[in-house]
Write a protein that holds these residues in place. Structure first.
Motif, short mmCIF file in Angstrom:
data_model
loop_
_atom_site.label_atom_id
_atom_site.label_comp_id
_atom_site.label_asym_id
_atom_site.label_seq_id
_atom_site.Cartn_x
_atom_site.Cartn_y
_atom_site.Cartn_z
N UNK A 97 0.81 -0.95 -0.02
CA UNK A 97 0.17 -0.09 -0.01
C UNK A 97 0.92 1.26 0.16
N UNK A 98 0.62 2.04 -0.91
CA UNK A 98 1.50 3.26 -1.11
C UNK A 98 0.89 4.55 -0.01
N UNK A 99 2.10 4.95 0.65
CA UNK A 99 1.57 6.14 1.53
C UNK A 99 2.54 7.26 1.23
N UNK A 100 1.98 8.31 1.17
CA UNK A 100 2.29 9.81 0.97
C UNK A 100 2.09 10.63 1.92
N UNK A 101 2.53 11.72 2.01
CA UNK A 101 2.25 12.92 3.06
C UNK A 101 1.68 13.96 2.30
N UNK A 102 0.58 14.62 2.54
CA UNK A 102 -0.07 15.77 2.22
C UNK A 102 0.07 16.80 3.01
N UNK A 103 0.64 17.99 2.44
CA UNK A 103 0.80 19.25 3.05
C UNK A 103 -0.75 20.07 2.60
N UNK A 104 -1.37 20.08 3.91
CA UNK A 104 -2.72 20.61 3.83
C UNK A 104 -2.70 22.08 3.43
N UNK A 105 -3.36 22.46 2.53
CA UNK A 105 -3.35 23.89 2.01
C UNK A 105 -4.15 24.64 3.27
N UNK A 106 -3.52 25.75 3.02
CA UNK A 106 -3.93 27.16 4.24
C UNK A 106 -4.31 26.32 5.62
N UNK A 107 -3.37 25.50 6.10
CA UNK A 107 -3.07 24.85 7.46
C UNK A 107 -1.81 24.34 7.42
N UNK A 109 -1.10 21.74 8.89
CA UNK A 109 -1.22 20.19 9.15
C UNK A 109 -0.70 19.64 8.08
N UNK A 110 0.00 18.45 8.56
CA UNK A 110 0.25 17.35 7.40
C UNK A 110 -0.51 16.03 7.76
N UNK A 111 -0.83 15.45 6.64
CA UNK A 111 -1.65 13.97 6.89
C UNK A 111 -1.10 12.96 5.97
N UNK A 112 -1.11 11.76 6.41
CA UNK A 112 -0.69 10.68 5.79
C UNK A 112 -1.67 10.02 4.83
N UNK A 113 -1.74 9.93 3.71
CA UNK A 113 -2.47 9.49 2.56
C UNK A 113 -2.03 7.94 2.21
N UNK A 114 -3.12 7.11 2.28
CA UNK A 114 -3.04 5.86 1.82
C UNK A 114 -3.48 5.71 0.36
N UNK A 115 -2.64 5.86 -0.88
CA UNK A 115 -3.24 5.79 -2.07
C UNK A 115 -3.79 4.63 -2.53
N UNK A 116 -3.37 3.49 -2.15
CA UNK A 116 -4.05 2.41 -2.40
C UNK A 116 -2.94 1.06 -2.68
N UNK A 117 -3.29 0.22 -3.34
CA UNK A 117 -2.58 -1.09 -3.51
C UNK A 117 -1.78 -1.16 -4.70
N UNK A 118 -0.70 -1.79 -4.90
CA UNK A 118 0.19 -2.14 -5.90
C UNK A 118 0.69 -3.39 -5.70
N UNK A 119 0.85 -4.24 -6.86
CA UNK A 119 1.46 -5.55 -6.87
C UNK A 119 2.88 -5.53 -6.50
N UNK A 120 3.48 -6.35 -5.68
CA UNK A 120 4.97 -6.41 -5.61
C UNK A 120 5.78 -7.15 -6.61
N UNK A 121 6.98 -6.59 -6.99
CA UNK A 121 7.79 -7.32 -7.89
C UNK A 121 8.23 -8.71 -7.52
#
Length: 248
Positions: A97-107, A109-121
């Motif tokens: 599952x791919x995780x990235x950090x969003x810098x919330x606009x006009x705030x 705050x930072x929040x972790x996003x779970x973008x979804x699933x990718x198959x492994x090599x």
């Protein structure tokens, strides 16, 4: 010490140990009932038609109170802060599952996003190649409180990015990323990058199953109490008989 006296002492020790298990089993039953109520509330929030949150709520109460709430935010992704949550299985296939950090606009705050699933090599040393959208973006998803699983030892962080992790530890990710993360994760409702699969069950276990487990714990607790009563009654009868014999 006679053999009979030694065996009697052992019986009392076993009786005491079994007696200690009664509140433990009862406590596990009540804990399962609490988990069932938590899952019921999450399902209610997931199915609710209330308005979508346009900002991250201030956590004056437990973070889990917002589990399942829909949220829409604007912000920018931290391009060099990508994490791959390992050992995620979908339809029998291993992946991340791919995780990235969003810098919330006009705030601030930072929040972790779970973008979804990718198959492994097939080669475990090769991580998926993910291209993140740049600039201001709009995201939509659901707030989830990550549960920490059991791990042996302390997680080791490699030098550089991206990182492969075994569980979502927001404190550790915050320290490695040098940003203070919001105490919940947003699971994306729509794919943000190509080839990533979204879609999660609202809860990993329905409330009914927790109630079933609670029933089992309570039944075992009641059965143990019955056994202890019978066991104690027999010990009392034997002690009473021993006292009568010694006094005659």
């Amino acid at each position: 010490m006679s053999k009979e006296h030694s065996w009697g002492w052992r019986k009392r020790l076993v009786f005491g140990l079994l007696l200690m298990l009664v509140p433990v089993m009862s406590g596990l039953g009540f804990w399962q009932l609490e988990r069932a109520e938590q899952k019921r509330k999450i399902l209610q929030r997931w199915e609710a038609t209330e308005s979508v949150l346009s900002s991250l709520p201030a956590h004056r109460t437990a973070a889990s109170e917002y589990d399942g709430r829909a949220v829409e935010l604007h912000g920018m992704l931290l391009q060099q802060r990508v994490l791959f949550l390992d050992n995620r299985i979908r339809q029998g296939q291993a992946g991340y599952e791919v995780l990235v950090i969003l810098d919330v606009k006009a705030s601030p705050q930072y929040v972790l996003l779970n973008l979804g699933w990718l198959p492994a090599d097939r080669d475990r040393n090769v991580l998926p190649d993910v291209t993140l959208p740049a600039g201001d973006i709009k995201i939509a998803g659901r707030l989830v409180t990550p549960l920490r699983g059991f791990t042996l030892g302390t997680a080791s962080w490699q030098a550089g990015w991206p990182q492969r992790i075994q569980q979502i530890d927001l404190a550790a990710i915050s320290a490695a990323s040098d940003v203070a993360l919001y105490p919940q994760v947003i699971r994306m409702s729509e794919p943000l990058v190509p080839d990533v699969q979204v879609g999660w069950a609202p809860v990993n276990m329905p409330p009914e199953r927790h109630i079933g487990y609670a029933f089992q714990w309570f039944m075992m607790s009641i059965a143990l109490v019955v056994c202890l009563v019978v066991f104690g009654w027999r010990l009392w009868r034997k002690d009473l008989h021993t006292v009568k014999v010694t006094t005659e």
